[in-house]
Design an enzyme around this catalytic site. Structure first.
Site, PDB file in Angstrom:
ATOM      1  CG  HIS A  47      -0.323  -0.079   2.563  1.00  6.58           C
ATOM      2  ND1 HIS A  47       0.250  -1.353   2.828  1.00  6.58           N
ATOM      3  CD2 HIS A  47      -0.078   0.767   3.669  1.00  6.58           C
ATOM      4  CE1 HIS A  47       0.671  -0.920   4.246  1.00  6.58           C
ATOM      5  NE2 HIS A  47       0.488   0.353   4.433  1.00  6.58           N
ATOM      6  CG  HIS A  76       0.727   5.277   4.416  1.00  2.88           C
ATOM      7  ND1 HIS A  76      -0.142   5.321   5.356  1.00  2.88           N
ATOM      8  CD2 HIS A  76       1.505   4.304   4.340  1.00  2.88           C
ATOM      9  CE1 HIS A  76      -0.116   4.054   6.038  1.00  2.88           C
ATOM     10  NE2 HIS A  76       0.964   3.424   5.467  1.00  2.88           N
TER      11      HIS A  76
END
Length: 136
Positions: free
Chosen positions: A99, A101
């Site tokens: 992922h 941010h």
């Protein structure tokens, strides 16, 4: 899908999230524990542990989605800038799903992404650059 992965459950629709954007390869949603207002996560739809190990098309799709969401957050929140980061390996944190941010930043937020800085020694830099170029 990894049964234990909370991001895979979000992708599958088995766990709720405040989805901001989705396409056939990625999904972006608000972080459930945000550092700042608008703190978002962009993840591949397939379970990948390491974003740096995915194929070029997947990596491009993730960062295209980061840009799309950043543009929307810019329009809505009018931040002073953004911090965008990805951590890999054992430093990833509590979710073992790749992922990125995306944090809308303001001059008065309390986010600290400071790094200890040292001087780049020319001989060491030359040697390291040579080694990296030879591995490409």
């Amino acid at each position: 899908m990894e049964d234990e992965c909370e991001f895979c459950r979000i992708v599958a629709g088995d766990r709720s999230a405040h989805v901001l954007y989705e396409d056939d390869r990625t999904i972006a949603f608000l972080d459930a524990n945000p550092a700042v207002r608008g703190h978002s996560l962009v993840v591949p739809r397939v379970h990948e542990q390491e974003l740096l190990a995915v194929d070029e098309a997947m990596s491009a799709a993730v960062f295209d989605s980061v840009q799309t969401v950043a543009n929307a957050l810019e329009a809505v929140l009018d931040p002073d800038g953004f911090s965008v980061f990805h951590t890999s390996g054992p430093l990833v944190g509590t979710v073992d799903h790749a992922h990125v941010h995306l944090l809308p930043r303001t001059v008065d937020d309390d986010v600290s992404l400071s790094l200890f800085r040292d001087r780049l020694e020319p001989d060491d830099a030359s040697a390291l650059a040579t080694r990296v170029r030879s591995s490409l």
